[in-house]
Design a protein around this motif. Structure first.
Motif, PDB file in Angstrom:
ATOM      1  N   LYS A  71       0.680  -1.155   0.266  1.00  0.00           N
ATOM      2  CA  LYS A  71       0.294   0.207  -0.099  1.00  0.00           C
ATOM      3  C   LYS A  71       0.923   1.162   0.115  1.00  0.00           C
ATOM      4  O   LYS A  71       0.675   2.187  -0.608  1.00  0.00           O
ATOM      5  CB  LYS A  71      -0.930  -0.060   1.378  1.00  0.00           C
ATOM      6  CG  LYS A  71      -1.935   1.312   1.285  1.00  0.00           C
ATOM      7  CD  LYS A  71      -2.901   1.265   2.325  1.00  0.00           C
ATOM      8  CE  LYS A  71      -3.730   2.484   2.301  1.00  0.00           C
ATOM      9  NZ  LYS A  71      -3.342   3.471   1.606  1.00  0.00           N
ATOM     10  N   GLU A  72       1.905   1.222   0.767  1.00  0.00           N
ATOM     11  CA  GLU A  72       2.686   2.367   0.890  1.00  0.00           C
ATOM     12  C   GLU A  72       3.525   2.736  -0.518  1.00  0.00           C
ATOM     13  O   GLU A  72       3.497   3.779  -1.116  1.00  0.00           O
ATOM     14  CB  GLU A  72       3.805   2.227   2.053  1.00  0.00           C
ATOM     15  CG  GLU A  72       4.848   3.439   2.110  1.00  0.00           C
ATOM     16  CD  GLU A  72       5.764   3.326   3.262  1.00  0.00           C
ATOM     17  OE1 GLU A  72       6.910   3.847   3.195  1.00  0.00           O
ATOM     18  OE2 GLU A  72       5.407   2.445   4.275  1.00  0.00           O
ATOM     19  N   GLU A  73       3.992   1.706  -1.055  1.00  0.00           N
ATOM     20  CA  GLU A  73       4.590   1.656  -2.589  1.00  0.00           C
ATOM     21  C   GLU A  73       3.600   2.302  -3.633  1.00  0.00           C
ATOM     22  O   GLU A  73       3.954   3.069  -4.426  1.00  0.00           O
ATOM     23  CB  GLU A  73       5.165   0.271  -3.032  1.00  0.00           C
ATOM     24  CG  GLU A  73       6.495  -0.287  -2.142  1.00  0.00           C
ATOM     25  CD  GLU A  73       7.028  -1.448  -2.926  1.00  0.00           C
ATOM     26  OE1 GLU A  73       6.385  -1.873  -3.774  1.00  0.00           O
ATOM     27  OE2 GLU A  73       7.829  -1.764  -1.991  1.00  0.00           O
ATOM     28  N   LEU A  74       2.253   1.647  -3.519  1.00  0.00           N
ATOM     29  CA  LEU A  74       1.318   2.298  -4.540  1.00  0.00           C
ATOM     30  C   LEU A  74       0.988   3.799  -4.201  1.00  0.00           C
ATOM     31  O   LEU A  74       0.923   4.262  -4.908  1.00  0.00           O
ATOM     32  CB  LEU A  74       0.025   1.382  -4.352  1.00  0.00           C
ATOM     33  CG  LEU A  74       0.416  -0.195  -4.806  1.00  0.00           C
ATOM     34  CD1 LEU A  74      -1.006  -0.790  -4.792  1.00  0.00           C
ATOM     35  CD2 LEU A  74       0.587  -0.003  -6.410  1.00  0.00           C
ATOM     36  N   ASP A  75       0.841   4.059  -2.739  1.00  0.00           N
ATOM     37  CA  ASP A  75       0.661   5.369  -2.509  1.00  0.00           C
ATOM     38  C   ASP A  75       1.697   6.306  -2.898  1.00  0.00           C
ATOM     39  O   ASP A  75       1.452   7.376  -3.553  1.00  0.00           O
ATOM     40  CB  ASP A  75       0.264   5.682  -1.184  1.00  0.00           C
ATOM     41  CG  ASP A  75      -0.710   5.091  -0.507  1.00  0.00           C
ATOM     42  OD1 ASP A  75      -1.759   4.561  -1.403  1.00  0.00           O
ATOM     43  OD2 ASP A  75      -1.164   4.872   0.675  1.00  0.00           O
ATOM     44  N   THR A  76       2.954   6.052  -2.788  1.00  0.00           N
ATOM     45  CA  THR A  76       4.082   6.770  -3.379  1.00  0.00           C
ATOM     46  C   THR A  76       4.132   6.894  -4.944  1.00  0.00           C
ATOM     47  O   THR A  76       4.314   7.783  -5.391  1.00  0.00           O
ATOM     48  CB  THR A  76       5.565   6.067  -2.801  1.00  0.00           C
ATOM     49  OG1 THR A  76       5.152   6.083  -1.425  1.00  0.00           O
ATOM     50  CG2 THR A  76       6.694   6.684  -3.190  1.00  0.00           C
ATOM     51  N   PHE A 127       0.892  11.838  -9.918  1.00  0.00           N
ATOM     52  CA  PHE A 127      -0.005  12.980  -9.811  1.00  0.00           C
ATOM     53  C   PHE A 127       0.952  14.237 -10.103  1.00  0.00           C
ATOM     54  O   PHE A 127       0.873  15.169 -10.669  1.00  0.00           O
ATOM     55  CB  PHE A 127      -0.843  13.202  -8.562  1.00  0.00           C
ATOM     56  CG  PHE A 127      -1.428  14.441  -8.253  1.00  0.00           C
ATOM     57  CD1 PHE A 127      -2.625  14.745  -8.867  1.00  0.00           C
ATOM     58  CD2 PHE A 127      -0.974  15.319  -7.535  1.00  0.00           C
ATOM     59  CE1 PHE A 127      -3.434  16.006  -8.651  1.00  0.00           C
ATOM     60  CE2 PHE A 127      -1.455  16.575  -7.244  1.00  0.00           C
ATOM     61  CZ  PHE A 127      -2.835  16.690  -7.880  1.00  0.00           C
ATOM     62  N   ARG A 128       2.260  14.316  -9.252  1.00  0.00           N
ATOM     63  CA  ARG A 128       3.015  15.331  -9.384  1.00  0.00           C
ATOM     64  C   ARG A 128       3.707  15.403 -11.034  1.00  0.00           C
ATOM     65  O   ARG A 128       3.892  16.337 -11.323  1.00  0.00           O
ATOM     66  CB  ARG A 128       4.284  15.188  -8.324  1.00  0.00           C
ATOM     67  CG  ARG A 128       4.026  15.509  -7.036  1.00  0.00           C
ATOM     68  CD  ARG A 128       5.187  15.756  -6.299  1.00  0.00           C
ATOM     69  NE  ARG A 128       5.083  15.971  -4.962  1.00  0.00           N
ATOM     70  CZ  ARG A 128       5.373  15.162  -3.974  1.00  0.00           C
ATOM     71  NH1 ARG A 128       6.184  14.186  -4.127  1.00  0.00           N
ATOM     72  NH2 ARG A 128       5.219  15.324  -2.718  1.00  0.00           N
ATOM     73  N   MET A 129       4.111  14.346 -11.626  1.00  0.00           N
ATOM     74  CA  MET A 129       4.331  14.062 -12.894  1.00  0.00           C
ATOM     75  C   MET A 129       3.578  14.808 -13.665  1.00  0.00           C
ATOM     76  O   MET A 129       3.909  15.717 -14.692  1.00  0.00           O
ATOM     77  CB  MET A 129       4.623  12.780 -13.331  1.00  0.00           C
ATOM     78  CG  MET A 129       5.247  12.632 -14.841  1.00  0.00           C
ATOM     79  SD  MET A 129       5.133  10.881 -15.304  1.00  0.00           S
ATOM     80  CE  MET A 129       5.922   9.963 -14.173  1.00  0.00           C
ATOM     81  N   GLN A 130       2.175  14.522 -13.918  1.00  0.00           N
ATOM     82  CA  GLN A 130       1.258  15.197 -14.675  1.00  0.00           C
ATOM     83  C   GLN A 130       0.998  16.897 -14.460  1.00  0.00           C
ATOM     84  O   GLN A 130       0.938  17.433 -15.348  1.00  0.00           O
ATOM     85  CB  GLN A 130      -0.201  14.592 -14.098  1.00  0.00           C
ATOM     86  CG  GLN A 130      -1.297  15.349 -14.902  1.00  0.00           C
ATOM     87  CD  GLN A 130      -2.673  14.622 -14.642  1.00  0.00           C
ATOM     88  OE1 GLN A 130      -2.843  13.948 -13.517  1.00  0.00           O
ATOM     89  NE2 GLN A 130      -3.632  14.775 -15.437  1.00  0.00           N
ATOM     90  N   ASN A 131       1.186  17.080 -13.057  1.00  0.00           N
ATOM     91  CA  ASN A 131       1.432  18.476 -12.906  1.00  0.00           C
ATOM     92  C   ASN A 131       2.624  19.196 -13.290  1.00  0.00           C
ATOM     93  O   ASN A 131       2.500  20.333 -14.056  1.00  0.00           O
ATOM     94  CB  ASN A 131       1.025  18.798 -11.504  1.00  0.00           C
ATOM     95  CG  ASN A 131      -0.643  18.671 -11.141  1.00  0.00           C
ATOM     96  OD1 ASN A 131      -1.310  18.842 -11.994  1.00  0.00           O
ATOM     97  ND2 ASN A 131      -0.493  18.300  -9.946  1.00  0.00           N
ATOM     98  N   ASN A 132       3.533  18.418 -13.270  1.00  0.00           N
ATOM     99  CA  ASN A 132       4.892  19.025 -13.388  1.00  0.00           C
ATOM    100  C   ASN A 132       5.015  19.088 -14.863  1.00  0.00           C
ATOM    101  O   ASN A 132       5.484  20.090 -15.579  1.00  0.00           O
ATOM    102  CB  ASN A 132       6.319  18.074 -13.094  1.00  0.00           C
ATOM    103  CG  ASN A 132       6.328  18.244 -11.583  1.00  0.00           C
ATOM    104  OD1 ASN A 132       5.917  18.969 -10.931  1.00  0.00           O
ATOM    105  ND2 ASN A 132       6.987  17.393 -10.949  1.00  0.00           N
ATOM    106  N   ILE A 133       4.530  18.289 -15.758  1.00  0.00           N
ATOM    107  CA  ILE A 133       4.406  18.223 -17.261  1.00  0.00           C
ATOM    108  C   ILE A 133       3.857  19.326 -17.960  1.00  0.00           C
ATOM    109  O   ILE A 133       4.260  19.908 -18.808  1.00  0.00           O
ATOM    110  CB  ILE A 133       4.154  16.688 -17.729  1.00  0.00           C
ATOM    111  CG1 ILE A 133       5.090  15.783 -17.659  1.00  0.00           C
ATOM    112  CG2 ILE A 133       3.875  16.954 -19.511  1.00  0.00           C
ATOM    113  CD1 ILE A 133       4.871  14.382 -18.158  1.00  0.00           C
TER     114      ILE A 133
END
Length: 170
Positions: A17-22, A28-34
């Motif tokens: 779960k922690e890996e999937l959350d990360t 999400f950040r990648m989408q916004n960063n792009i």
């Protein structure tokens, strides 16, 4: 495939779960960063670092010079890159590396070098060259290892504190 990898490593449900959350946060950040990066620069690709962080590769290409930059999606993009290769077109056959900047031992330089080589290939540029100058001699052994790992011939004059590199893949 992913489920098999998780089972093979005997990870707990909490670890998974922690890996999937990360991963979800990075995506999400990648989408916004792009979205932010694309407002000003050309997006080249996305890639992963040695420690499995996602990075955005982007470029600022001109007629005389280019800069290939990388932003690690472990943080929101605020206008600055985490690493960059600055290069200039010496002539139609040669790209000359002016500088490589960024954090060490994260794999950023290797990712950027691969994209510089791809750029040279796509633009039918035969040679990638560069200099190792006096300011580099506090980490010259690391530079020699880096360039040799990427198939460059490295010539160093320790007395003059100067060196030259040329990619020998072509």
């Amino acid at each position: 495939m992913i489920g098999t990898a998780f089972l093979e490593e005997n990870k707990s449900k909490d670890d998974i779960k922690e890996e999937l959350d990360t991963l979800e946060i990075q995506l999400f950040r990648m989408q916004n960063n792009i979205k932010e990066i694309a407002k000003k620069w050309e997006i080249i690709s996305i890639d992963q670092t040695n420690d499995n962080n996602w990075v955005v590769i982007y470029a600022d290409k001109g007629t005389e010079a280019c800069q290939i930059m990388l932003h690690d999606c472990d943080a929101a993009f605020r206008g600055d890159w985490n690493a960059a290769i600055q290069a200039e077109y010496k002539n139609e056959n040669t790209i000359h590396i002016a500088d490589i900047k960024g954090q060490q031992n994260k794999g950023y330089g290797s990712i950027l070098m691969n994209y510089l080589k791809e750029l040279a290939h796509n633009e039918n540029v035969q040679y990638i060259t560069g200099d190792i100058v006096e300011r580099d001699f506090d980490h010259v052994n690391r530079l020699m290892h880096f360039y040799r790992k990427h198939n460059f011939d490295v010539k160093i004059d320790h007395t003059e504190q100067y060196g030259e590199i040329i990619c020998n893949e072509r």
